[in-house]
Each structure stands twice: as structure tokens, then as C-alpha cells.
Enzyme design. Structure first.
Site, PDB file in Angstrom:
ATOM      1  N   TYR A 196       0.801  -1.227   0.000  1.00 29.51           N
ATOM      2  CA  TYR A 196       0.000   0.000   0.000  1.00 29.51           C
ATOM      3  C   TYR A 196       0.835   1.279   0.000  1.00 29.51           C
ATOM      4  CZ  TYR A 196      -3.417  -3.528   1.142  1.00 29.51           C
ATOM      5  OH  TYR A 196      -4.193  -4.656   1.099  1.00 29.51           O
ATOM      6  N   PRO A 198     -11.045  -0.309  -2.165  1.00 30.81           N
ATOM      7  CA  PRO A 198     -12.274  -1.002  -2.554  1.00 30.81           C
ATOM      8  C   PRO A 198     -13.517  -0.136  -2.316  1.00 30.81           C
ATOM      9  CG  PRO A 198     -10.933  -2.332  -1.038  1.00 30.81           C
ATOM     10  CD  PRO A 198     -10.432  -0.916  -0.979  1.00 30.81           C
ATOM     11  N   HIS A 251      -7.338   1.257   1.648  1.00 29.12           N
ATOM     12  CA  HIS A 251      -7.041  -0.122   2.044  1.00 29.12           C
ATOM     13  C   HIS A 251      -5.893  -0.275   3.043  1.00 29.12           C
ATOM     14  CE1 HIS A 251      -7.434  -4.329   1.697  1.00 29.12           C
ATOM     15  NE2 HIS A 251      -7.699  -4.423   0.408  1.00 29.12           N
ATOM     16  N   LYS A 254     -24.849 -20.311  -1.665  1.00 29.76           N
ATOM     17  CA  LYS A 254     -23.885 -21.266  -1.101  1.00 29.76           C
ATOM     18  C   LYS A 254     -24.533 -22.529  -0.531  1.00 29.76           C
ATOM     19  CE  LYS A 254     -23.206 -18.747   3.249  1.00 29.76           C
ATOM     20  NZ  LYS A 254     -22.235 -18.052   4.075  1.00 29.76           N
ATOM     21  N   PRO A 288     -18.300 -23.911  -0.288  1.00 33.05           N
ATOM     22  CA  PRO A 288     -18.831 -22.919  -1.233  1.00 33.05           C
ATOM     23  C   PRO A 288     -17.746 -22.032  -1.828  1.00 33.05           C
ATOM     24  CG  PRO A 288     -20.149 -22.965   0.777  1.00 33.05           C
ATOM     25  CD  PRO A 288     -18.968 -23.853   1.022  1.00 33.05           C
ATOM     26  N   SER A 318     -11.330 -12.172  -4.187  1.00 36.03           N
ATOM     27  CA  SER A 318     -11.477 -12.133  -2.742  1.00 36.03           C
ATOM     28  C   SER A 318     -12.931 -12.371  -2.365  1.00 36.03           C
ATOM     29  CB  SER A 318     -11.031 -10.757  -2.240  1.00 36.03           C
ATOM     30  OG  SER A 318     -11.054 -10.753  -0.845  1.00 36.03           O
TER      31      SER A 318
HETATM   32  N1  COA Z   1     -19.643 -29.364   3.205  1.00 40.79           N
HETATM   33  C1  COA Z   1     -20.588 -28.576   3.747  1.00 40.79           C
HETATM   34  N2  COA Z   1     -20.349 -27.316   4.181  1.00 40.79           N
HETATM   35  C2  COA Z   1     -19.101 -26.842   4.042  1.00 40.79           C
HETATM   36  C3  COA Z   1     -18.057 -27.603   3.478  1.00 40.79           C
HETATM   37  C4  COA Z   1     -18.379 -28.937   3.050  1.00 40.79           C
HETATM   38  N3  COA Z   1     -17.450 -29.710   2.510  1.00 40.79           N
HETATM   39  N4  COA Z   1     -16.932 -26.867   3.480  1.00 40.79           N
HETATM   40  C5  COA Z   1     -17.247 -25.683   4.027  1.00 40.79           C
HETATM   41  N5  COA Z   1     -18.546 -25.675   4.384  1.00 40.79           N
HETATM   42  C6  COA Z   1     -19.292 -24.591   5.054  1.00 40.79           C
HETATM   43  C7  COA Z   1     -18.477 -23.984   6.176  1.00 40.79           C
HETATM   44  O1  COA Z   1     -18.649 -24.703   7.359  1.00 40.79           O
HETATM   45  C8  COA Z   1     -19.056 -22.581   6.253  1.00 40.79           C
HETATM   46  O2  COA Z   1     -20.280 -22.662   6.953  1.00 40.79           O
HETATM   47  P1  COA Z   1     -21.029 -21.358   7.561  1.00 40.79           P
HETATM   48  O3  COA Z   1     -21.689 -20.656   6.390  1.00 40.79           O
HETATM   49  O4  COA Z   1     -22.004 -21.945   8.485  1.00 40.79           O
HETATM   50  O5  COA Z   1     -19.960 -20.552   8.212  1.00 40.79           O
HETATM   51  C9  COA Z   1     -19.375 -22.256   4.813  1.00 40.79           C
HETATM   52  O6  COA Z   1     -19.505 -23.533   4.152  1.00 40.79           O
HETATM   53  C10 COA Z   1     -18.308 -21.436   4.132  1.00 40.79           C
HETATM   54  O7  COA Z   1     -17.068 -22.127   4.087  1.00 40.79           O
HETATM   55  P2  COA Z   1     -16.096 -21.975   2.841  1.00 40.79           P
HETATM   56  O8  COA Z   1     -16.879 -21.636   1.641  1.00 40.79           O
HETATM   57  O9  COA Z   1     -15.228 -23.182   2.766  1.00 40.79           O
HETATM   58  O10 COA Z   1     -15.271 -20.692   3.122  1.00 40.79           O
HETATM   59  P3  COA Z   1     -14.780 -19.986   4.442  1.00 40.79           P
HETATM   60  O11 COA Z   1     -15.932 -19.343   5.104  1.00 40.79           O
HETATM   61  O12 COA Z   1     -13.951 -20.937   5.200  1.00 40.79           O
HETATM   62  O13 COA Z   1     -13.905 -18.825   3.813  1.00 40.79           O
HETATM   63  C11 COA Z   1     -11.930 -17.715   3.085  1.00 40.79           C
HETATM   64  C12 COA Z   1     -12.705 -19.050   3.115  1.00 40.79           C
HETATM   65  C13 COA Z   1     -10.640 -17.943   2.363  1.00 40.79           C
HETATM   66  C14 COA Z   1     -12.747 -16.689   2.322  1.00 40.79           C
HETATM   67  C15 COA Z   1     -11.700 -17.251   4.553  1.00 40.79           C
HETATM   68  O14 COA Z   1     -10.918 -18.194   5.218  1.00 40.79           O
HETATM   69  C16 COA Z   1     -10.957 -15.954   4.643  1.00 40.79           C
HETATM   70  O15 COA Z   1      -9.748 -15.922   4.765  1.00 40.79           O
HETATM   71  N6  COA Z   1     -11.700 -14.810   4.597  1.00 40.79           N
HETATM   72  C17 COA Z   1     -11.114 -13.477   4.639  1.00 40.79           C
HETATM   73  C18 COA Z   1     -10.727 -13.033   3.264  1.00 40.79           C
HETATM   74  C19 COA Z   1     -10.331 -11.589   3.245  1.00 40.79           C
HETATM   75  O16 COA Z   1      -9.650 -11.101   4.118  1.00 40.79           O
HETATM   76  N7  COA Z   1     -10.794 -10.884   2.200  1.00 40.79           N
HETATM   77  C20 COA Z   1     -10.693  -9.465   2.109  1.00 40.79           C
HETATM   78  C21 COA Z   1      -9.520  -8.921   1.442  1.00 40.79           C
HETATM   79  S1  COA Z   1      -9.756  -7.177   1.239  1.00 40.79           S
END
Ligand code: COA
Length: 628
Positions: free
Chosen positions: A109, A122, A345, A421, A431, A556
Site C-alpha cells: 500500500y 475497494p 485499504h 452457497k 462454497p 477475494s
Molecule cells: N460441506 C458442507 N459445508 C461446508 C463444506 C463442506 N465440505 N466446506 C465448508 N462448508 C461450510 C463452512 O462450514 C461454512 O459454513 P457457515 O456458512 O455456516 O460458516 C461455509 O460452508 C463457508 O465455508 P467456505 O466456503 O469453505 O469458506 P470460508 O468461510 O472458510 O472462507 C476464506 C474461506 C478464504 C474466504 C476465509 O478463510 C478468509 O480468509 N476470509 C477473509 C478473506 C479476506 O480477508 N478478504 C478481504 C480482502 S480485502
């Protein structure tokens, strides 16, 4: 269980104008347990990163390039250079709270010289509001301000609930960096000023209307926040004293290339009045931009138009001068019912911002304007600027450059309504990985190759953690997309490959959020090399390294409860910026590209993503019925 967290010490890389920090004895013990108890970001093992790096290159470079890189990596590992850099990094990790966060903030940044508008800041598109006039605009803005102040109360009283990811508590430091802070341009490197920590913290916000800035005190003398009714009255005063539309849009200066703005800034603040006005904006808790109506577009184009407005304001003729792009948080409320925000950001990632939005949207739903006995309030102070011919020239140049940026940005918001999702969840797939595989398929179908793809992963499980990257393109994902395009493949085979690709993505996500990613480790090793002033190891000068860093897909996930979508510009001139919010029944996806690149096209990519998502669902359904 409800834990609270503590106002942390100033994060590395930030400048605090007020030097006083609250004495440690006043910090609630359980807060200390949370924030102080967070683990330190580890330095991953060198050999592990090198092996994962080579694996990540497989689908994106030629076999010849890969062979060359294998040799370089081998020399790096065996010749002692890698070991020396790794030791340097481990030393730094022992001495600092977080070996990465300062380097990351600087390199991603503050050292970046591109304009913050479009390139790094963003935007967030909120659902369309039903007002179409100034009363509606001001009522909405007044409630919004009250909601943000209510959120601020949780920050001030340290009662904000701790967030969790994979059942691990997260570092909450970013919440302390987003209010009362502002980026300041510098000749080579910018800084961020944080006015939230100290004895005299700001009690005003800035409001901008028709390019004119106002200081609006949002607290009564007894420390209570102004009511929605009071805020409305104050906004009305601001509106009425900024009816002229011929004012110089000083704020547009902040949209310039950082070196250009740095020079213009020094020139602008030579004048005492200008300096005081600029300081008032920088110190303010946040900014509210009361935007003029934008040209009407079809319902289909509406979200895309708003995303563009959030990213750049629409151009010099429209609302680009109605911003202070350096300000960390700017809420944008248009007279035509448009609303959203943009944020700078450097101090924070998207998730804390949307958490704040979710809170404010909920607050606004519950809050009605109550007519309260009126204590007369002082007129909000208009910020004056003396415009010299030189400043006028700088403004004119900024207007021209902004218009070029506006024409260059291609934005398409896809409100994918067929499913959300819940569908991948029902099929026991992550998802996030599922949506990412749709992006991979869409890109492969459009370009017939796999590209370097970045997805941000939170490092907030660690103290002062920011992000690492998940490398989405893997051997598994490329086998899957090729199988989808191969008519000889059966759906059962494709489904098997999809599951493998999704599992690989989940594993890479797990590694990244647990501090075992590749990219920030390589950055750290490179930074040690730079600081050591030794010659740069060849692995960082290699074509494969350049290809790996050239993220044609920069993605993202920023999920929220509110039906909104975040958007950001592409990372490279021939790439796409893709931000998505997977909700239960639908997915909001904002896609950006540059018009100056002939190969990219946001709407075409959006169509390819929509088709890919539908084809993935068809694949799930087809293979599920085949099993029965
Ligand atoms: N079967 C059924 N459900 C599942 C599954 C499976 N095999 N795998 C995952 N799920 C569920 C999870 O339990 C979760 O449930 P919830 O909605 O009840 O919480 C949901 O599906 C979402 O999981 P998933 O899609 O795997 O993603 P995540 O929530 O773990 O997110 C990232 C992944 C990478 C986005 C997250 O770890 C992250 O780092 N987020 C921040 C990103 C960020 O900083 N972005 C901004 C930059 S400016």
C-alpha cells in the site's frame, strides 16, 4: 461466550499524532488475555515453501521454464542463500510482534505510487434505497451516521465481540485503525495517521456536498452523540450552505498518482487556511459524501454503475470531486437513492468493514427519527480553501486524469440469482472453493489457458495479521477445467476431478490462514535479501516468479449479512478484479477490468462465470441422480 478485546498498541507502519497510550493497568484483564494471547505469525519451513512454490508454477508456466526454476530453487536451497535469508526472517520474527505486517503495509500500500482510487481502494455497493430526493438522502445519511457512532461506542468502550474463523479468535486490531485515520501522501512513501488513540480524540466527522467540505461535530458537550433528528438538522444546514455548484473540487487532488498528489499536497498546505482545512478532514472520524444524482441507467446496469461510483465517483463532472480519497472511511449517499462506501485499504481488510456495515444496516432498520426538543446547535463549519493558480492547475490535471481512469474502468456486477452457497453445501463441497472453480472454468473457457490466480486469505488468527494469498490455480483445478472442456470425459470423471480440485483448494486455504502460505513467505525472504544489501537471489529474478506474481485473476471473498457486494480494480493491466459475497440463495459478484486492455471484458467474463456456475450445478445434480 462473549469476549472483548483491547485497543492495541499502534500497528507497525502507522503514525500516531498523539503519543499518549492508556496505562496498562486500565486494560481489562480478559481483553489482554485475548489480544496478547494471540499467537505470532510463524515463518514456514523453507523447504516446504520451495516445494509448494514449484507445485503452484506447474499449471501456469511452460515445462521449460519450470525446469529452469527447479534448478534455481535447488541452488537456493542447497547453496546456503535460502538458509541465510530464512535465518534472517526467523530473527525478525523473534524480535517483532509480526514479521510481516509492516513490510506488507509498506509494499502493498504505502510504497505503491498508483492512485488509491480504482487501484487499491475497494468500494461497497449497498442495496438501492427508495428515496429520490434530498430529504430522503439526508434522513438516510443521518441514520447512517448515528449507526456508525453507535458502532464506535463499542470500539471506544472495548466491548466489540471478538470474531472467530474456524473456531479460532481473530486479531481485532484493524477495527482500531479504521476510524479517525487518514492516509497522507509522501514524496516516495505514504503514511497513515491515526487520531483515534490519545487524550483528545476527534469528535467531528466531515461531510462533503457539491465538492464543499464541512466539519460536523457529532457529540454534544456532555459526550452523548447527536440524535438522528439533530444530525438531520445539521445536514440540512450543510446542504443549504453548499448549493453553489461552481466550487473547485479540491478533493479530486487526492485521486492522483501518489507522487503527483504528494507534490500538490505540499503546495496546497503551504497556505495556513488550506492546511487547517486538510487537517480537519484527516482528523475527522469518517467522511460522508452527499452525492449528486448520477445519470439514470437500466435496472440491469444499476449495480455496475453504483460500483463504479463507489470506486471513482463517476468523473470530474459527477462526484469524483465529492471525495477525499485518502480518508480511510467514506460513506456515500446519493440524492438518487444510491448508497455504499469506499475505503482506503492500507489500514484494514474488507471483513471488518462489512462487519461494520452489517451492524449499521441493522441499527438503521431499528431506528426511527424521533423529534426531540431542540437545543440549538452551532452551524457546521465550512472548510475554506484558497485556490492559487498553481493549485487550480493541479486540480485541472487531476480532473483530466480522473476522467481517463473513469473511461478505463470496466465494471460489471453480476447478481447471480439462480442459487447460493446452500447448493455446494448440500453436496458437501466448500462454497468458496466451488465459486473459485467456477472462476477457473470461466477463465479457461475464455482464454484456453489457466492463469495465476490470487485469493486473499485472512491471517487474523495471528497478532496484527493481515492477509496471505491462496494460489487457486493448481494441478487439480487445471485437470478439472480441461475435463469440463473435453467432450470425451464423462460427468462422473469430471465430478471426481471437481472434488479433488475443491479439496486441494480447501487444503491451500487451511495452510494460508494458518500461516503456511507461499506468497508472504517469499516476500519476507526477498525483503531480508533487500535489507541485507546482498545481490538478489535468482529465484526472484526468474520469469516464472514474474508469471506467478502476475495475477490475471485477483479474487477475494468478502461475505456479509447485508445483501451488498464489495468491488476493487484489477491487480494487473490485463487482469480481472473479482470480489464476491456468497449468500445462502444467491451470489453477488463484482468484476472489474481495464478498457485499455483489448483481451479483457468484465461483462463477458461475468457471463462466463454465470454459465460456469450453472454448469457446475448441473454437474452436481447429474452425478447425484446417477448415484441414486
Ligand atoms: N460441506 C458442507 N459445508 C461446508 C463444506 C463442506 N465440505 N466446506 C465448508 N462448508 C461450510 C463452512 O462450514 C461454512 O459454513 P457457515 O456458512 O455456516 O460458516 C461455509 O460452508 C463457508 O465455508 P467456505 O466456503 O469453505 O469458506 P470460508 O468461510 O472458510 O472462507 C476464506 C474461506 C478464504 C474466504 C476465509 O478463510 C478468509 O480468509 N476470509 C477473509 C478473506 C479476506 O480477508 N478478504 C478481504 C480482502 S480485502
Amino acid at each position: 461466550m462473549f469476549a472483548v478485546f483491547v485497543r492495541s498498541a499502534l500497528r507497525p507502519g502507522m503514525v500516531r499524532p498523539c503519543r499518549l497510550v492508556r496505562p496498562a493497568t486500565q486494560i481489562p484483564e480478559r481483553s489482554l488475555v485475548h489480544q496478547e494471547g494471540l499467537p505470532k505469525l510463524p515463518v514456514p519451513p523453507l523447504k516446504q515453501t520451495c516445494e509448494r512454490y514449484l507445485a503452484a508454477l506447474g499449471p501456469i508456466v511452460s515445462e521449460e521454464e519450470l525446469e529452469h526454476t527447479r534448478q534455481l530453487v535447488n541452488e537456493f536451497l542447497k547453496g546456503g542463500v535460502g538458509e541465510r535469508l530464512q535465518k534472517g526472517l526467523e530473527r525478525r520474527a523473534r524480535k517483532t510482534d509480526n514479521w510481516l505486517s509492516e513490510w506488507w503495509m509498506q509494499s502493498a500500500y504505502l510504497d505503491c505510487r498508483m492512485p488509491v482510487a480504482v487501484y487499491t481502494s475497494p468500494g461497497v455497493v449497498l442495496p438501492r434505497m427508495h428515496f429520490q430526493d434530498r430529504q430522503g438522502q439526508m434522513r438516510f445519511a443521518a441514520k447512517l451516521i448515528a449507526g456508525v457512532l453507535d458502532f464506535k461506542r463499542m470500539i471506544d468502550t472495548e466491548t466489540l465481540p471478538v470474531e472467530y474463523l474456524s473456531r479460532q479468535p481473530l486479531c481485532m486490531d484493524q477495527y482500531y485503525q479504521i476510524l479517525s485515520s487518514c492516509r497522507i501522501p509522501g514524496p516516495k512513501r505514504d503514511t497513515v495517521m491515526n487520531h483515534a488513540i490519545g487524550i483528545t480524540t476527534p469528535t467531528h466527522i466531515t461531510v462533503v456536498h457539491n465538492f464543499q467540505f464541512f466539519v460536523l461535530d457529532v457529540y454534544n458537550s456532555d459526550g452523548t452523540p447527536l440524535t438522528v433528528d439533530q444530525l438531520y438538522m445539521q445536514l440540512e444546514k450543510i446542504w443549504n450552505s453548499s448549493l453553489q455548484t461552481n466550487k473547485e473540487p479540491v478533493g479530486i487532488l487526492t485521486s492522483q498518482h501518489r507522487n503527483t498528489w504528494g507534490k500538490a499536497y505540499n503546495n496546497l498546505i503551504k497556505d495556513k487556511t488550506n492546511k487547517e482545512s486538510v487537517r480537519a478532514i484527516q482528523k475527522s472520524i469518517f467522511t460522508v459524501c452527499l452525492d449528486a444524482p448520477m445519470p439514470r441507467v437500466s435496472d440491469e446496469m444499476y449495480q455496475s454503475r453504483v460500483a463504479a461510483q463507489m470506486l471513482h465517483g463517476g468523473g470530474a463532472r459527477w462526484n469524483s470531486g465529492n471525495r477525499w480519497f485518502d480518508k480511510t472511511l467514506q460513506f456515500i449517499v446519493g440524492e438518487d437513492g444510491t448508497c455504499g462506501l469506499m475505503y482506503e485499504h492500507a489500514p484494514a481488510e474488507g471483513p471488518p468493514i462489512v462487519f461494520l456495515i452489517d451492524y449499521v444496516v441493522n441499527y438503521m432498520r431499528k431506528t426511527e427519527m424521533v423529534r426531540s426538543p431542540m437545543v440549538p446547535l452551532v452551524m457546521p463549519q465550512k472548510l475554506r480553501f484558497n485556490i492559487t493558480p498553481e493549485i487550480k492547475r493541479d486540480i485541472d490535471r487531476a480532473k483530466q486524469n480522473m476522467n481517463i481512469m473513469v473511461h478505463d474502468l470496466d465494471v460489471k456486477v453480476l447478481m447471480f440469482s439462480h442459487f447460493g452457497k446452500l447448493v455446494p453445501k448440500q453436496h458437501k463441497l466448500s462454497p468458496d472453493a466451488f465459486v473459485q472453480m467456477a472462476f477457473q472454468l470461466a477463465y479457461f473457457r475464455m482464454y484456453d489457458i489457466c492463469c495465476s490466480t490470487y485469493e486473499s486469505a485472512s491471517l487474523r488468527m495471528f497478532k496484527y495479521g493481515r492477509t496471505d494469498g491462496i494460489r487457486v490455480t493448481t494441478e487439480e483445478s487445471s485437470k478439472f477445467v480441461m475435463a469440463m472442456q473435453d467432450p470425451a470425459k464423462k460427468n462422473t470423471e469430471r465430478m471426481e476431478l471437481l472434488r479433488e480440485a475443491v479439496e486441494k483448494h480447501k487444503q491451500n486455504t487451511y495452510d494460508a490462514i494458518h500461516g503456511q502460505g507461499i506468497d508472504r513467505h517469499l516476500l519476507g525472504l526477498k525483503m531480508v535479501g533487500i535489507e541485507d544489501l546482498t545481490s538478489m537471489p535468482e529465484i526472484f529474478m526468474d520469469t516464472s516468479f514474474a508469471v506467478a506474481q502476475h495475477f490475471n485473476l485477483s479474487t477475494s471473498q468478502v461475505g456479509s449479512k447485508t445483501d451488498c457486494v464489495m468491488c476493487f480494480g484489477p491487480m494487473v493491466p490485463d487482469g480481472y478484479g473479482v470480489c464476491y459475497n456468497p449468500m445462502d440463495e444467491h451470489i453477488n459478484i463484482a468484476i472489474t477490468a481495464f478498457n485499455s486492455c483489448e483481451e479483457t471484458h468484465a461483462a463477458k467474463f461475468a457471463q462466463a462465470v454465470e454459465d460456469a456456475l450453472l454448469d457446475l450445478r448441473a454437474l452436481l445434480e447429474d452425478t447425484a441422480t446417477a448415484k441414486q
